[in-house]
Design a protein around this motif. Sequence first.
Motif, PDB file in Angstrom:
ATOM      1  N   THR A   1       0.836  -1.198   0.000  1.00 18.64           N
ATOM      2  CA  THR A   1       0.000   0.000   0.000  1.00 18.64           C
ATOM      3  C   THR A   1       0.870   1.247   0.000  1.00 18.64           C
ATOM      4  O   THR A   1       1.712   1.420   0.880  1.00 18.64           O
ATOM      5  CB  THR A   1      -0.910   0.028   1.241  1.00 18.64           C
ATOM      6  OG1 THR A   1      -1.727  -1.148   1.256  1.00 18.64           O
ATOM      7  CG2 THR A   1      -1.801   1.258   1.245  1.00 18.64           C
TER       8      THR A   1
ATOM      9  N   ARG B   1       0.255   4.930   0.577  1.00 16.81           N
ATOM     10  CA  ARG B   1      -0.726   5.941   0.972  1.00 16.81           C
ATOM     11  C   ARG B   1      -0.453   7.279   0.299  1.00 16.81           C
ATOM     12  O   ARG B   1      -1.385   8.009  -0.031  1.00 16.81           O
ATOM     13  CB  ARG B   1      -0.712   6.107   2.496  1.00 16.81           C
ATOM     14  CG  ARG B   1      -1.218   4.882   3.247  1.00 16.81           C
ATOM     15  CD  ARG B   1      -1.512   5.230   4.689  1.00 16.81           C
ATOM     16  NE  ARG B   1      -1.871   4.049   5.475  1.00 16.81           N
ATOM     17  CZ  ARG B   1      -2.243   4.105   6.743  1.00 16.81           C
ATOM     18  NH1 ARG B   1      -2.302   5.256   7.372  1.00 16.81           N
ATOM     19  NH2 ARG B   1      -2.546   2.993   7.397  1.00 16.81           N
TER      20      ARG B   1
ATOM     21  N   HIS C   1      -2.481  -2.778   5.301  1.00 21.70           N
ATOM     22  CA  HIS C   1      -3.487  -1.783   5.665  1.00 21.70           C
ATOM     23  C   HIS C   1      -3.995  -1.104   4.405  1.00 21.70           C
ATOM     24  O   HIS C   1      -3.213  -0.806   3.489  1.00 21.70           O
ATOM     25  CB  HIS C   1      -2.900  -0.732   6.612  1.00 21.70           C
ATOM     26  CG  HIS C   1      -2.590  -1.251   7.979  1.00 21.70           C
ATOM     27  ND1 HIS C   1      -1.355  -1.790   8.299  1.00 21.70           N
ATOM     28  CD2 HIS C   1      -3.347  -1.329   9.117  1.00 21.70           C
ATOM     29  CE1 HIS C   1      -1.360  -2.161   9.572  1.00 21.70           C
ATOM     30  NE2 HIS C   1      -2.549  -1.894  10.085  1.00 21.70           N
ATOM     31  N   ASP C   2      -5.308  -0.839   4.368  1.00 23.76           N
ATOM     32  CA  ASP C   2      -5.845  -0.064   3.263  1.00 23.76           C
ATOM     33  C   ASP C   2      -5.656   1.428   3.535  1.00 23.76           C
ATOM     34  O   ASP C   2      -5.043   1.821   4.538  1.00 23.76           O
ATOM     35  CB  ASP C   2      -7.301  -0.441   2.976  1.00 23.76           C
ATOM     36  CG  ASP C   2      -8.258  -0.083   4.108  1.00 23.76           C
ATOM     37  OD1 ASP C   2      -7.909   0.753   4.967  1.00 23.76           O
ATOM     38  OD2 ASP C   2      -9.367  -0.649   4.139  1.00 23.76           O
TER      39      ASP C   2
ATOM     40  N   SER D   1      -7.605   3.635   4.584  1.00 27.57           N
ATOM     41  CA  SER D   1      -8.248   4.111   5.815  1.00 27.57           C
ATOM     42  C   SER D   1      -7.540   3.624   7.068  1.00 27.57           C
ATOM     43  O   SER D   1      -7.893   4.025   8.173  1.00 27.57           O
ATOM     44  CB  SER D   1      -9.707   3.660   5.844  1.00 27.57           C
ATOM     45  OG  SER D   1      -9.800   2.258   6.063  1.00 27.57           O
ATOM     46  N   GLY D   2      -6.566   2.718   6.890  1.00 26.38           N
ATOM     47  CA  GLY D   2      -5.862   2.146   8.032  1.00 26.38           C
ATOM     48  C   GLY D   2      -6.406   0.802   8.469  1.00 26.38           C
ATOM     49  O   GLY D   2      -5.859   0.196   9.395  1.00 26.38           O
TER      50      GLY D   2
ATOM     51  N   LEU E   1      -7.043  -3.162   8.529  1.00 32.59           N
ATOM     52  CA  LEU E   1      -6.123  -4.268   8.304  1.00 32.59           C
ATOM     53  C   LEU E   1      -6.798  -5.369   7.492  1.00 32.59           C
ATOM     54  O   LEU E   1      -7.976  -5.702   7.717  1.00 32.59           O
ATOM     55  CB  LEU E   1      -5.643  -4.818   9.649  1.00 32.59           C
ATOM     56  CG  LEU E   1      -4.531  -5.864   9.643  1.00 32.59           C
ATOM     57  CD1 LEU E   1      -3.237  -5.289   9.059  1.00 32.59           C
ATOM     58  CD2 LEU E   1      -4.275  -6.375  11.068  1.00 32.59           C
TER      59      LEU E   1
END
Length: 322
Positions: free
Chosen positions: A26, A28, A276-277, A279-280, A282
């Motif tokens: 990911t 971010r 983690h995406d 948005s956080g 899992l």
Amino acid sequence: MPKESFRKAKRWHREEIHMRDSFVFTSRSEETYYLFGTTFADGQGDIEPQFEVYISSDLEEWEGPYCAFHPQKGFWGVRHYWAPEVFELNGRFYMFATFKGGIGVHRGTGILVADQPEGPYEPLVNEPATPPEWECLDGTYHRDKEGQNWIVFCHEWTTEYEGKIMAQRLSEDLTQRIGKPFEILNAAKMPWIEKFGDPRIEKDGYLTDAPFFYTTKDGELLMLWSSYSKPELRPDGKSGYTVAIARSKSGDMTGPWTHDEELLMNFNAGHPSLFHDFSGALHICTHYPDTPHGNERPLFLPVEEINNTIVIKEKPDYINWR
């Protein structure tokens, strides 16, 4: 821009991508997901094996494949391009991946490096990071609470019979092994495990796959890993790929290590990693199903930490849960 592959990139839904050993990195800052895995592992015809990458903004619709790593002449790994995992360290991106060498060269985990998560990657050094005298696979990276670097890998059942997971210190720049590797898991001691056999090489033993680490909020170190469970433990009465959890309550790689009695996943899916995406939240990343071969697809399931362990939050109806 991602590097073009010999295959033309196009748009795919997640369930259309044939891939084993799925892994999501990911970004971010870019709001981009990068999907790696075992795809073109042994080449075909005059096309060399390579690692590919797919790119997405939502985990469901993907674009690719692009070429993440294409070997140059003289690279030590010639086939079995398996299980790439990507980690960011000091502003660069490091791919830990399995390769099989030529005649007289064992399988091992090599480390590649790139300036962008999608690559192109190049060898950090032109040799395996795992002990060259051992047959190894599925090396992963962990940086401990003291800032020490580790490669943790599987010492193959094909040579050991009792498949093991070993830990090895690495230097700050990841180019050298420090000290001797030590055992943190012996698969033959697991009460749920089914012996694995391969009639092509007339051997059997206890398989270890895919160690991956997660530190809980209380500082326990969890290691997810895969093997095959006994038929009587599954609803369909067949041995199948699974995900188990080992833990070091001290949070140290040296343990002591214990093993959770309950399997995290036991429905013919495995080779776990966590991400983690945006948005956080899992997620666990695996491939499903494991067999029959040819049907493997990336599978992402939301998970959460409860009481110092990983729990799956949503269970799709198409999976035969128990």
